[in-house]
Enzyme design. Structure first.
Site, PDB file in Angstrom:
ATOM      1  N   PHE A 141     -28.717  -9.544  39.612  1.00  0.00           N
ATOM      2  CA  PHE A 141     -27.262  -9.478  39.438  1.00  0.00           C
ATOM      3  C   PHE A 141     -26.915  -8.138  38.815  1.00  0.00           C
ATOM      4  O   PHE A 141     -27.270  -7.866  37.668  1.00  0.00           O
ATOM      5  CB  PHE A 141     -26.705 -10.612  38.567  1.00  0.00           C
ATOM      6  CG  PHE A 141     -25.206 -10.529  38.474  1.00  0.00           C
ATOM      7  CD1 PHE A 141     -24.412 -11.024  39.492  1.00  0.00           C
ATOM      8  CD2 PHE A 141     -24.595  -9.875  37.415  1.00  0.00           C
ATOM      9  CE1 PHE A 141     -23.023 -10.902  39.452  1.00  0.00           C
ATOM     10  CE2 PHE A 141     -23.203  -9.741  37.367  1.00  0.00           C
ATOM     11  CZ  PHE A 141     -22.416 -10.252  38.382  1.00  0.00           C
ATOM     12  N   ASP A 226     -31.155  -2.029  34.239  1.00  0.00           N
ATOM     13  CA  ASP A 226     -29.815  -2.583  34.011  1.00  0.00           C
ATOM     14  C   ASP A 226     -29.908  -3.459  32.767  1.00  0.00           C
ATOM     15  O   ASP A 226     -30.390  -4.586  32.822  1.00  0.00           O
ATOM     16  CB  ASP A 226     -29.345  -3.382  35.233  1.00  0.00           C
ATOM     17  CG  ASP A 226     -27.950  -3.996  35.020  1.00  0.00           C
ATOM     18  OD1 ASP A 226     -27.485  -4.046  33.859  1.00  0.00           O
ATOM     19  OD2 ASP A 226     -27.352  -4.435  36.013  1.00  0.00           O
ATOM     20  N   LYS A 255     -20.912  -4.549  28.516  1.00  0.00           N
ATOM     21  CA  LYS A 255     -20.718  -5.765  27.734  1.00  0.00           C
ATOM     22  C   LYS A 255     -20.630  -5.519  26.217  1.00  0.00           C
ATOM     23  O   LYS A 255     -19.587  -5.101  25.749  1.00  0.00           O
ATOM     24  CB  LYS A 255     -21.788  -6.797  28.105  1.00  0.00           C
ATOM     25  CG  LYS A 255     -21.619  -7.233  29.579  1.00  0.00           C
ATOM     26  CD  LYS A 255     -22.233  -8.552  29.929  1.00  0.00           C
ATOM     27  CE  LYS A 255     -21.704  -9.056  31.258  1.00  0.00           C
ATOM     28  NZ  LYS A 255     -22.649  -9.008  32.365  1.00  0.00           N
TER      29      LYS A 255
END
Ligand SMILES: *Cc1c(COP(=O)(O)O)cnc(C)c1O
Length: 399
Positions: A141, A226, A255
């Site tokens: 993802f 990531d 985030k």
């Protein structure tokens, strides 16, 4: 009086139906706790997919935001501002990279990294024009843009969104032989999540990241991590890659970079990679804006001052151990690192969602990921007593 039902029906009526949230309408948060419109209190065990590692409305971050709101919020990159430079310096000093490129959403930082490694492939490695390949993992993802979903292995993310961007090679996560086979003279980079959080809190075999990094070195391929969800303390270290002493050529963060106050993301790299960008080749109206920079500076200070990675490690290893000891006919596996913990429900017991619904009824907010996994990822400021209470409730829900 507006009730929870009214809020739910408004969203049903006016929103695109691109999410399937639990029917809980939140109106306030503080630290690890949130309250719904009926005044019910919950422990937030999702932490906005790890964007609120520092806890909801951390006073230092909210204070920095308020102070900056009274100064200037957006200059665009047509001019300089007095927050972006200090932000990037502090970010580089903390992470050990030479340069950082600020963006907004995580997906934008992933796109930025894709552009950077492709350019590096052509201009530094010497890959023939338009032939650059990036190796990626199944069940990844990395976000939702058209290019990023082009290399998803999840049909739900892809169906009828084609034509897709070429140039990506999918291999199984955790498989070094597949990585070695996938690398060609045209491979610019290997893009990987150190833990596949959305994929179901999938932790690769021990040594995988270190050996994958070594393979990349050997073949002059950039290793791109990531760390948008795993980074900034979540797994018990600043970056999950550190668990195997890997320093990626490129690290992507987002985030928790803003503690959940504002969208802030960044691509981190040394000059050899970052300097492929020249004026005009990449940009963002809001990227590096002074409000974002002031907020991110405060969010990073909180991570350091409160030693949140160490806290995640200490609380997480205790919590994981306690979860593992719960006797349950439904649980297939319990795994995690730091405060990124997954409880996998057996297929025979049905999906994880009803377990999440029952936990929510008891005041614990989790969201299932990939149907079978309950993810526990509370803000890193969570109190141990709160997690002890979670263990007690989980014991009954999983029985
Ligand atoms: C959330 C996430 C993204 C995308 O971030 P957005 O801010 O939603 O665009 C990318 N990669 C990983 C690992 C993520 O968890």
């Amino acid at each position: 009086m507006t009730t929870a039902i009214d809020y739910l029906s408004e969203v049903e009526r006016y929103s695109a139906h691109n999410y399937h949230p639990l029917p809980i309408v939140l109106e306030r948060g503080e630290g690890a706790w949130v309250w719904d419109v009926d005044g019910k209190k919950y422990l937030d065990c999702l932490a906005a997919y790890s964007a609120v590692n520092q806890g909801h409305r951390h006073p230092a971050i909210v204070g920095a935001a308020k102070a900056q709101l009274d100064r200037i919020t957006l200059t665009s990159r047509a001019f300089h501002n007095d927050q972006m430079g200090p932000f990037l310096r502090e970010l580089c000093e903390l992470t050990g990279y030479e340069r950082a490129l600020p963006m907004n959403a995580g997906a934008e930082a992933v796109e930025t990294a894709i552009k950077a490694v492709r350019r590096w492939g052509y201009r530094v490695k010497g890959i023939p024009a338009n032939q650059a390949e990036i190796v990626v993992c199944r069940d990844n993802f990395h976000g939702r843009t058209t290019t990023i979903v082009s290399f998803s292995s999840d049909p739900l993310y892809q169906a009828d969104f084609g034509p897709f961007t070429p140039g990506f090679t999918l291999i199984p996560f955790g498989d070094l032989t597949a990585l070695e086979r996938a690398i060609t003279p045209h491979t610019a980079a290997f893009l990987v999540e150190p833990i596949q959080c959305e994929g179901g809190v999938l932790i690769p075999p021990a040594g995988y990241l270190a050996k994958a990094y070594a393979l990349c070195r050997q073949h002059n391929v950039l290793f791109v991590a990531d760390e948008i969800q795993t980074g900034l303390g979540r797994t018990g270290k600043l970056f999950a890659s550190e668990w195997e002493d890997v320093r990626p050529d490129v690290t992507i963060i987002g985030k928790a970079l803003s503690g959940g106050v504002y969208p802030v993301s960044a691509m981190l790299a040394d000059r050899a990679v970052m300097d492929v960008f020249e004026p005009g080749s990449h940009g963002s109206t809001f990227g590096g804006n002074p409000l974002a920079a002031a907020i991110a500076r405060a969010a990073l200070r909180v991570l350091v001052d409160e030693d949140l990675p160490a806290r995640a490690q200490e609380l997480g290893s205790w919590f994981l151990g306690a979860l593992k000891q719960i006797p349950s006919p439904h649980v297939k596996d319990v795994r995690g690192r730091g405060l990124m913990v997954g409880v996998e429900i057996k297929k025979a017991s049905g999906p994880a969602r009803p377990f999440c619904e029952e936990l929510a009824r008891r005041g614990i907010l989790c969201k299932e990921t990939h149907d079978q996994v309950i993810r526990f990822a509370p803000p890193l400021v969570v109190e141990r007593e709160a997690l002890e209470w979670v263990i007690g409730e989980a014991r009954e829900v999983l029985a």
